[in-house]
Design an enzyme around this catalytic site. Structure first.
Site, PDB file in Angstrom:
ATOM      1  CG  HIS A  53      -2.129  -0.877   1.027  1.00 20.21           C
ATOM      2  ND1 HIS A  53      -3.361  -0.589   1.545  1.00 20.21           N
ATOM      3  CD2 HIS A  53      -2.289  -2.041   0.363  1.00 20.21           C
ATOM      4  CE1 HIS A  53      -4.229  -1.535   1.217  1.00 20.21           C
ATOM      5  NE2 HIS A  53      -3.590  -2.432   0.507  1.00 20.21           N
ATOM      6  CG  ASP A  54       4.682   3.550   2.075  1.00 25.26           C
ATOM      7  OD1 ASP A  54       4.048   4.627   2.044  1.00 25.26           O
ATOM      8  OD2 ASP A  54       5.906   3.501   2.261  1.00 25.26           O
TER       9      ASP A  54
ATOM     10  CG  HIS B 152      -3.236 -12.023  -1.785  1.00 23.29           C
ATOM     11  ND1 HIS B 152      -4.205 -11.601  -2.660  1.00 23.29           N
ATOM     12  CD2 HIS B 152      -2.768 -10.895  -1.183  1.00 23.29           C
ATOM     13  CE1 HIS B 152      -4.315 -10.274  -2.590  1.00 23.29           C
ATOM     14  NE2 HIS B 152      -3.447  -9.821  -1.720  1.00 23.29           N
ATOM     15  CB  THR B 153       1.092 -17.530   0.370  1.00 26.04           C
ATOM     16  OG1 THR B 153       1.248 -18.787   1.022  1.00 26.04           O
ATOM     17  CG2 THR B 153       2.190 -16.605   0.885  1.00 26.04           C
TER      18      THR B 153
ATOM     19  CG  ASP C 262       5.636   8.755   0.361  1.00 26.22           C
ATOM     20  OD1 ASP C 262       4.859   7.822   0.699  1.00 26.22           O
ATOM     21  OD2 ASP C 262       5.238   9.870   0.000  1.00 26.22           O
TER      22      ASP C 262
ATOM     23  CB  SER D 288       2.409   8.970   2.337  1.00 30.52           C
ATOM     24  OG  SER D 288       2.288   8.038   1.287  1.00 30.52           O
TER      25      SER D 288
ATOM     26  N   GLY E  49       4.184   6.514  -4.022  1.00 27.30           N
ATOM     27  CA  GLY E  49       5.527   5.944  -3.953  1.00 27.30           C
ATOM     28  C   GLY E  49       5.869   5.525  -2.532  1.00 27.30           C
TER      29      GLY E  49
END
Ligand code: HEM
Ligand code: NAG
Ligand code: NAG
Ligand code: NAG
Ligand code: NAG
Ligand code: NAG
Ligand code: NAG
Ligand code: NAG
Length: 325
Positions: free
Chosen positions: A71-72, A194-195, A79, A81, A77
């Site tokens: 997700h980051d 997703h394992t 960072d 956030s 990018g």
């Protein structure tokens, strides 16, 4: 008209300027192995020890921290956030509501600030923590590059728009990753995360009921699994806290069984199963059943993911959830 010699010099100057600007923007220079070797030699071990202790307290965050790196890097990018708190930040985006592991990042940040104040970025802590979590789940580690600066912009709308959805088909997934310079192969390899971990009913319920005018249930969903899922998510309204393992063969182990699941039509989301149904990615899925291949490819792909949109200018935040004053 300027004399030719002056023109030549001007041109040379311009070329030199362009070259140096190019050099600053070169992605390869942005992150490197052993980044903290001299500035904070204990950083990696302090982070690993803290992350391990936090996972011992709450096993679920191991998968959460691997997802957090994804997700980051996909939003603004890599960072940090994703960690920023406040109204309308990535953390408040609906898509992010179930992200786990923030407390482990905070603990690692506190621990590393105690040995080297102001040196290690929050974005780098996320990258190290994802590797450490993978190892903790009996996966294979990789060398994590460091040197990311923290950004100070975080937007719920950006998270909502930039993250691929579990309803995506192979074309949409290929596009979403290509936009970040990640190949189709890297997309299939990274999906192997997703394992481990869980999903909630709202992310796949559309596969169970009123799927299409002719098929109530998604025909690419294994009928046995479909019946189980219908018990856990009994209608289009459901208990939002129910957690379903995404991979059911060895759900707590970071291994290649995700791909075995896909060949049996046991992928939980459309975005999982499509990788086996689509002719462009089916053979990749079959080859990644090889544990050895998956282990080495996953580390490489995580290194590539960790270079997406890296900022070489910005802050090193001292509190990961807030920009420095
Ligand atoms: C290919 C596109 C992807 C889509 C559409 C996607 C979507 C999702 C969704 C919908 C969930 C479940 C959220 C919930 O119901 O709470 C999830 C969980 C997860 N995702 Fe992904 N994901 C993708 C790629 C990735 C990548 C690249 C990684 C890491 C490298 C990753 C790691 C994880 C992990 C570990 C979880 C489990 C989290 C937990 O148990 O708390 N995903 N993903
Ligand atoms: C990792 O492997 C060890 C030894 O095989 C086992 O005891 C442990 O439970 C495994 N950890 C996980 C998270 O599955
Ligand atoms: C894009 O990916 C390729 C292959 O991984 C890499 O060599 C190249 O440097 C990347 N380009 C950018 C701009 O990140
Ligand atoms: C319904 O599912 C069957 C397989 O179970 C498939 O052959 C058929 O094409 C599906 N119909 C639609 C409209 O998707
Ligand atoms: C929802 O599921 C959780 C367990 O996942 C359970 O503790 C809770 O009681 C359930 N709530 C309802 C309304 O059924
Ligand atoms: C459905 O899943 C079961 C359990 O993994 C498996 O044995 C079976 O072969 C699967 N069916 C199909 C059509 O893949
Ligand atoms: C965000 O970071 C940039 C670059 O480091 C800086 O110039 C700017 O002042 C920062 N903005 C805020 C609100 O902190
Ligand atoms: C708005 C909201 O609920 N955000 C949540 C995002 O996820 C973290 C971790 O689960 C929560 O602490 C936030 O409250």
């Amino acid at each position: 008209m300027a004399p030719p010699r002056t023109l030549y010099m001007l041109r040379t100057l311009t070329v030199l300027l362009l070259l140096s600007v190019d050099a600053m923007l070169m992605p390869a220079f942005a992150v490197q192995d052993d980044f903290y070797q001299t500035s904070c030699p204990d950083a990696e071990s302090v982070i690993a020890n803290t992350v391990n202790a936090e996972i011992d307290k709450n096993f679920k965050i191991a998968a959460g921290l691997i997802r957090m790196a994804f997700h980051d890097c996909f939003v603004e990018g890599c960072d940090g956030s994703v960690l920023l708190e406040g109204e309308d930040t990535e953390r408040t985006a609906e898509i992010n509501l179930t992200l786990l592991g923030f407390e482990a990042i905070d603990a690692a940040e506190t621990a590393v600030e105690a040995v080297c104040p102001g040196v290690v970025s929050c974005a780098d802590i996320i990258a190290y923590a994802a590797r450490d979590s993978t190892v903790k789940l009996n996966g294979t580690g990789w060398v994590v590059q460091g040197g990311r600066k923290d950004g100070n912009v975080s937007s719920a709308a950006a998270a909502q728009n930039d993250l691929p959805l579990p309803t995506f088909d192979a074309s949409q997934l290929i596009d979403a990753f290509a936009q970040r310079n990640l190949s189709t192969q890297q997309m299939v390899v990274l999906s192997g995360a997703h394992t481990v971990g869980v999903g909630h009913c709202n992310k796949f319920v559309e596969r169970l009921y009123n799927f299409s005018p002719t098929n109530d249930t998604d025909p690419t969903l294994n009928a046995t699994l479909a019946n189980q899922l219908k018990l856990e998510c009994p209608s289009l309204t459901f208990n939002e806290t129910i957690e379903i393992f995404m991979e059911t063969i060895t759900p707590g182990q970071f291994d290649s069984n995700y791909y075995v699941d896909l060949t049996r039509q046991n992928g939980l989301f459309t975005s999982d199963q499509t990788l086996f149904e689509d002719s462009r990615t089916q053979q990749l899925v079959e080859s990644l059943i090889s544990e050895q291949l998956f282990d080495s490819e996953f580390g490489e792909a995580m290194r590539a993911l960790g270079t997406v949109g890296v900022k070489t200018e910005g802050q090193v935040r001292t509190i990961c959830s807030q920009v420095n004053a």
